[in-house]
Each structure stands twice: as structure tokens, then as C-alpha cells.
Design a protein around this motif. Structure first.
Motif, short mmCIF file in Angstrom:
data_model
loop_
_atom_site.label_atom_id
_atom_site.label_comp_id
_atom_site.label_asym_id
_atom_site.label_seq_id
_atom_site.Cartn_x
_atom_site.Cartn_y
_atom_site.Cartn_z
N ALA A 147 -23.98 -27.19 -85.30
CA ALA A 147 -24.81 -28.03 -84.44
C ALA A 147 -24.29 -27.85 -83.02
CB ALA A 147 -24.70 -29.50 -84.85
N SER A 148 -25.09 -28.19 -82.03
CA SER A 148 -24.59 -28.06 -80.66
C SER A 148 -25.16 -29.12 -79.73
CB SER A 148 -24.93 -26.68 -80.09
OG SER A 148 -24.45 -26.56 -78.75
N TYR A 149 -24.32 -29.61 -78.87
CA TYR A 149 -24.77 -30.43 -77.75
C TYR A 149 -25.31 -29.51 -76.66
CZ TYR A 149 -22.17 -34.45 -79.62
OH TYR A 149 -21.70 -35.48 -80.39
N VAL A 150 -26.04 -30.10 -75.70
CA VAL A 150 -26.39 -29.39 -74.47
C VAL A 150 -25.38 -29.82 -73.42
CG1 VAL A 150 -28.17 -28.92 -72.77
CG2 VAL A 150 -28.79 -29.87 -74.98
N GLY A 151 -24.82 -28.86 -72.71
CA GLY A 151 -23.75 -29.18 -71.77
C GLY A 151 -24.26 -29.52 -70.37
N HIS A 152 -23.74 -30.62 -69.85
CA HIS A 152 -24.07 -31.03 -68.48
C HIS A 152 -23.69 -29.94 -67.48
CE1 HIS A 152 -22.48 -33.49 -64.86
NE2 HIS A 152 -23.77 -33.35 -64.70
N GLY A 153 -22.47 -29.38 -67.65
CA GLY A 153 -22.02 -28.34 -66.72
C GLY A 153 -22.93 -27.12 -66.75
N SER A 154 -23.38 -26.76 -67.94
CA SER A 154 -24.26 -25.59 -68.06
C SER A 154 -25.59 -25.85 -67.37
CB SER A 154 -24.49 -25.25 -69.54
OG SER A 154 -23.24 -25.05 -70.15
N ILE A 155 -26.11 -27.04 -67.55
CA ILE A 155 -27.37 -27.42 -66.90
C ILE A 155 -27.19 -27.45 -65.38
CG2 ILE A 155 -28.86 -29.43 -66.51
CD1 ILE A 155 -28.89 -29.90 -69.43
N ARG A 156 -26.06 -28.00 -64.96
CA ARG A 156 -25.77 -28.13 -63.53
C ARG A 156 -25.69 -26.74 -62.88
NH1 ARG A 156 -22.02 -30.30 -59.54
NH2 ARG A 156 -22.95 -32.26 -58.80
N ARG A 157 -25.05 -25.80 -63.59
CA ARG A 157 -24.95 -24.44 -63.05
C ARG A 157 -26.32 -23.78 -62.95
NH1 ARG A 157 -19.78 -22.28 -62.34
NH2 ARG A 157 -18.24 -23.27 -63.71
N GLU A 158 -27.15 -24.00 -63.97
CA GLU A 158 -28.50 -23.42 -63.95
C GLU A 158 -29.26 -23.89 -62.71
OE1 GLU A 158 -30.56 -21.56 -66.34
OE2 GLU A 158 -28.63 -21.02 -67.25
N VAL A 159 -29.10 -25.19 -62.41
CA VAL A 159 -29.89 -25.78 -61.32
C VAL A 159 -29.24 -25.54 -59.95
CG1 VAL A 159 -30.69 -27.99 -60.36
CG2 VAL A 159 -30.97 -27.51 -62.81
N MET A 160 -27.91 -25.66 -59.86
CA MET A 160 -27.26 -25.62 -58.55
C MET A 160 -26.62 -24.28 -58.22
SD MET A 160 -25.59 -29.46 -58.63
CE MET A 160 -25.03 -29.53 -56.93
N GLY A 161 -26.52 -23.40 -59.23
CA GLY A 161 -25.91 -22.09 -58.99
C GLY A 161 -24.47 -22.23 -58.54
N SER A 162 -24.08 -21.40 -57.56
CA SER A 162 -22.67 -21.42 -57.13
C SER A 162 -22.41 -22.52 -56.10
CB SER A 162 -22.29 -20.06 -56.56
OG SER A 162 -23.19 -19.74 -55.52
N ASP A 163 -23.47 -23.19 -55.66
CA ASP A 163 -23.32 -24.25 -54.67
C ASP A 163 -23.19 -25.61 -55.38
OD1 ASP A 163 -23.39 -25.78 -52.36
OD2 ASP A 163 -25.58 -25.73 -52.21
N TYR A 164 -22.14 -25.74 -56.20
CA TYR A 164 -22.05 -26.94 -57.05
C TYR A 164 -20.95 -27.92 -56.65
CZ TYR A 164 -18.15 -24.36 -59.09
OH TYR A 164 -16.99 -23.68 -59.25
N MET A 165 -20.19 -27.59 -55.60
CA MET A 165 -19.03 -28.43 -55.26
C MET A 165 -19.45 -29.63 -54.41
SD MET A 165 -15.98 -25.78 -54.61
CE MET A 165 -15.42 -24.64 -55.85
N ARG A 166 -20.43 -30.35 -54.88
CA ARG A 166 -20.97 -31.50 -54.14
C ARG A 166 -21.85 -32.29 -55.10
NH1 ARG A 166 -26.27 -30.25 -53.63
NH2 ARG A 166 -26.79 -28.04 -53.85
#
Ligand SMILES: [Zn+2]
Length: 513
Positions: A147-166
């Protein structure tokens, strides 16, 4: 603290090996196959509900438990279970074993501990889309369920790309909600965060609440590697409770621990906070692995990501001493792997603080240059008494947080160690309690249907073990040694483990929350 950069690895095996999978899938599809009928006689049945053992015969027909009681042999295969325990297969609620399932689909490391289901997508890191992971599993099933959860970090990277330090903007949060909604609709067990890791560490509480609300709408669960397990543990627990209360979602705290010297002895205070939240109607639970040391990145000891001498001094004084930091992986200089920070300090002839900061700087420089700066460490930070107190909480289940390839023994021994140490050596848990913390409790926490207890009609995910011999053998010195004492494992009614070996059967299935 626990984890080997979860955001990178889980999906990579699946993705890179995807093409290979297509070629073999036609001949290797066994997920529908079940055993012939089976009768296990005179076994010590511990059914996973926590109630006392009984001596019984158990009949399996197809992939289900058909009957339990004093049964008459009717031509089926018979196993004499005298002196052995039959229990539901163990469910690892926080696992990184998915990383090696394609390469090692027999999952012998799991089977030798009696584990039949693993839950991946932890610490905010998952495959996206989950639907592809599910498809890959169904095309090339392993021996165990996944089974698997969906990861917040993975979703965040998809949406924010490399500009995530904010913090994310409202538009970005809306985009994340949409993506999460889609992922939860296509087979994920729930939503996980890794708020101590990049990129989740840069999120504000409100962002997580918004996403936890979507999870609640789907009737699914929220699993949290909290923002701190040391300096601000109590603040992190409060944040976790706030998120879950405001979103109206059940929350599961990953690998609960007190990973700082000055916190040792305060496990009761931690549980008091959780009990208060439960008293207010929140469904809060936790999992734990039974070791005094965690595995993570070198940078995790710096929550502000400011690599100053002062922060490093604090980390080595309070969080893990130089002789208690073992380098698991260090791509800039693999000869350091398997050595402690204290040893490397001697080799380099610099003090431990200087050495630690230099290792981080060198790894980051290598990452920037694109030449591989991967690193992970094992840090000794927890007190045995706290582990025992947390383990005995009625809502704590056992998990490994482990994998088949790391230097941390938890991947090879978390489940078996509970029986050796906590059942036989200290007596802190009864056999029934230990089994419940790996099965029935997980069934309740994750809301699993037909798995986690052994009753007539249950799916036959089962483990047969010798209660006197079931033992972990993996240690910090030799972390990749299989457990002993398991006589047999069945997944979906199919025997996958016999005489210490895999049977080669691969009946594992995708499990949805
Ligand atoms: Zn974690």
C-alpha cells in the motif's frame, strides 16, 4: 529521524525497471493463484485481536480462512502446528522496503520476519502518480502486499519545482490540493508528510491543514513524520494535533521517539499530550521501531538549515555523539562508509564539529556539481526506557522504517526483535500483545478490510512461527542478517516462505486504504 532521503528512492526502482517489467509480466502474473486447501492442526492460534491464545485447527480454502476449531482432515495438505504460533501476517505501517521489491520480489527480508504487507510512500515521499505504481505491482507482483501514501513533499516538488524553499502561494496550494485529490482517488492509502525534510520543512502549518482536509474528504488517513523529534518535539506534536483536529482527519505519528538527551525520560509527557487529544475525540495513533538509533541525512540535525559551528556543537552534544554517528552512505568518499564520525575525525585530524561541517559542505558541493553527494547516517539518540514506554502505549504499533539495503538493522529485525526482547527477555509485552501491535491494531488504525485478524472469512495472510526461537540477528555490526524462527508465511492463501527460503510464489496485491 529515520530515513534515507525518502524523496528520491522509492519511485526510481519502479520507474527505471518499468520497461523490463513489461517484458516479463505476461509470463509472471501469479497474483490470482491460490494454494490448494490446507489444514494446520493443533496450532497455537493468536488471532490478532489481542485475546488469549487457543489451540485450534485452521482450514484455508483458496485465499481465505474457511474454518477454525476441532476439524476433521479431508484430503487436503496437513501441517502439524504443535508448539507453533499461527497469527495474521504482520503489517509494516512505515516501510521503505518498496525500494527493493522490483529487484528482490521474493522479499525474503520481510518474510523471515513474518511481514506480509508493507505501507510505503512515507515521510512525504512517494511515487507520483500512484496509479502507475499500482499498475507496476499488478503487472509484476512481489511476494508481499503493498500500500502507499501520497507524499506531501512529492506533491510540493511537482507544483513548486526547485523553487521550494519558501511557503507556497495560495495558487500553489490549490494546485497541490488538486493533485492530492487525484492521487487519493486512484488507490493511495492516505497522505504523508515529512516536515523535517526538504521540501516539506518549508511549508507552513496552514498548507498542511489544507491538504489534510482533502484527505479527510476522502475518508483516508494522515501519516506524519513530524517537524521535530528532538529540539521542538512537543511543539511538533502540538502542530500535528492541530493539523489533524482542524482537518478532521485521523493522524498516525511515524516512528515516535524522543531523540534528544535532555528529553530522555519524558515519554509519559508525550503520551499525555496524545491521550488528551484522544480525549477530545481525535483518532491519534503512532508507530515505532525498537532501536535506540535512527537513520537519516546529515543535514536533518540542522532544522534551520544553517550549518554553523554552534548548531553543530549542539547536535553532537545533545542529539548524537561523534561515536554514535555511523556513516551509512557517503558518495563523495565511500571509504568513510561504515565508520563513525569519531573515527573519520581521527583520520582527518580535525575535531568532530569541524569534520561534521566539512562532510556536509563536501556533500553539498558534490550535489551542486552534479557528481553525487548522497549521504546518510545512523545516529544514536534514544533511551531504551522511552522506547519501552512508547511501545506499551495501547495505540502504538510496530513498524520497521527499514529497507533491505541499509546499515540500520531495523529493516531485518524490527518485528523479530519485539518477540526476542520485549516478549521473552523483559516480559514487557505478552505474546498476544506483541502480535496485536503488528496486526489487529494496524487493522483498526488503517481501517483494513479482511486483513490483520484471523477469523473465518479473513484473507489468509498468515505467519507460523516458533515462539521460543523467533529472533532477530541483525545488529549494528552485521545489519543485514535474516531473522530466524518463522516456519511458514502465506500471502493471500499462497505459501511464500518455507524452510527458511522463499517458495518463489508472488501473490502480493495492491491494498487500498
Ligand atoms: Zn520518517
Amino acid at each position: 529521524m529515520t530515513r534515507t532521503n525518502p524523496l528520491q528512492a522509492p519511485s526510481i526502482f519502479w520507474r527505471t525497471l518499468f520497461l523490463g517489467v513489461i517484458f516479463v509480466s505476461c509470463t509472471n502474473y501469479q497474483s490470482g493463484k491460490t494454494s490448494d486447501n490446507l489444514l494446520i492442526k493443533n496450532v497455537i492460534l493468536i488471532d490478532g485481536t489481542g485475546i488469549n491464545r487457543q489451540i485450534a485447527d485452521v482450514r484455508i480454502v483458496g485465499n481465505r480462512i474457511d474454518a477454525i476449531g476441532d476439524l476433521v482432515h479431508a484430503k487436503e495438505e496437513v501441517i502439524d502446528g504443535t508448539g507453533l504460533v499461527l497469527s495474521p501476517g504482520f503489517i509494516d505501517t512505515h516501510s521503505h522496503h518498496d525500494r527493493s521489491l522490483i529487484e528482490y520480489p521474493d522479499a525474503i527480508v520481510l518474510l523471515s520476519q513474518g511481514v506480509t504487507t508493507i505501507v510505503a510512500g512515507q515521510d512525504g515521499g512517494s511515487s507520483i502518480p500512484i496509479a502507475r505504481l499500482k499498475e507496476e505491482l499488478e503487472d509484476n507482483p512481489p511476494s508481499v502486499n503493498l500500500a502507499s501514501y501520497v507524499g506531501h513533499g512529492s506533491i510540493r516538488r511537482e507544483v513548486m519545482g526547485s523553487d521550494y524553499m519558501r511557503p507556497a502561494t495560495p495558487t500553489e496550494i490549490t494546485a497541490m490540493e488538486k493533485l492530492l485529490n487525484q492521487e487519493l482517488s486512484t488507490g493511495a492509502m492516505g497522505f504523508s508528510t515529512g516536515l523535517e525534510y526538504d521540501p516539506g520543512i518549508y511549508s507552513e502549518t496552514a498548507e498542511v491543514i489544507s491538504l489534510a482536509r482533502i484527505t479527510a474528504e476522502h475518508g483516508k488517513k494522515y501519516s506524519s513524520h513530524m517537524r521535530s523529534e528532538d529540539r521542538d518535539l512537543f511543539g511538533a506534536i502540538e502542530e500535528t494535533i492541530t493539523i489533524a483536529e482542524q482537518a478532521g482527519v485521523p493522524v498516525h505519528i511515524s516512528h515516535i521517539k524522543l531523540a534528544m538527551k535532555s528529553l530522555w525520560g519524558q515519554a509519559e509527557e508525550v503520551l499525555q499530550l496524545l491521550e488528551e487529544a484522544r480525549g477530545n475525540g481525535l483518532q491519534v495513533t503512532a508507530d515505532l521501531y525498537p532501536y535506540e538509533y535512527w537513520q537519516s541525512t546529515m543535514t536533518v540535525l540542522f532544522p534551520d538549515r544553517e550549518f554553523t559551528r554552534e548548531a553543530a556543537e549542539f547536535a553532537l552534544e545533545e542529539l548524537a555523539p561523534p561515536e554514535g554517528i555511523l556513516i551509512d552512505r557517503y558518495e563523495p568518499n565511500p571509504s568513510y562508509e561504515g565508520r563513525t564520525l569519531a573515527e573519520i575525525s581521527e583520520i582527518r585530524e580535525t575535531d568532530p564539529v569541524t569534520t561534521y561541517l566539512a562532510l556536509i559542505a563536501e556533500s553539498q558541493a558534490a550535489k551542486k556539481a552534479g557528481s553525487g553527494g548522497g549521504e546518510s547516517i545512523i545516529g544514536t539518540s534514544m533511551a531504551t526506557e522511552d522506547i519501552t514506554t512508547l511501545l506499551k502505549w495501547p495505540y502504538t504499533n510496530v513498524a520497521s522504517d527499514g529497507s533491505a539495503t541499509s546499515r540500520h538493522p531495523r529493516g531485518y529485525g524490527s518485528f523479530s526483535k519485539i518477540f526476542r526482547k520485549y516478549v521473552r527477555e523483559t516480559g514487557d509485552l505478552t505474546l498476544e500483545e506483541a502480535v496485536y501491535k503488528m496486526t489487529g491494531l494496524v487493522k483498526e488504525t488503517l481501517g483494513l478490510e479482511g486483513r490483520g485478524t484471523l477469523e473465518v472469512g479473513s484473507v489468509a495472510d498468515m505467519v507460523l512461527f516458533d515462539p521460543d526461537k523467533f529472533t532477530d540477528r541483525a545488529t549494528q555490526e552485521a545489519p543485514q542478517v535474516l531473522s530466524i524462527g518463522v516456519e511458514g508465511v502465506w500471502v493471500n492463501g499462497v505459501r511464500v516462505y518455507k524452510d527458511g527460503l522463499s517458495t518463489g510464489a508472488r501473490p502480493g496485491r495492491w491494498i487500498e486504504g
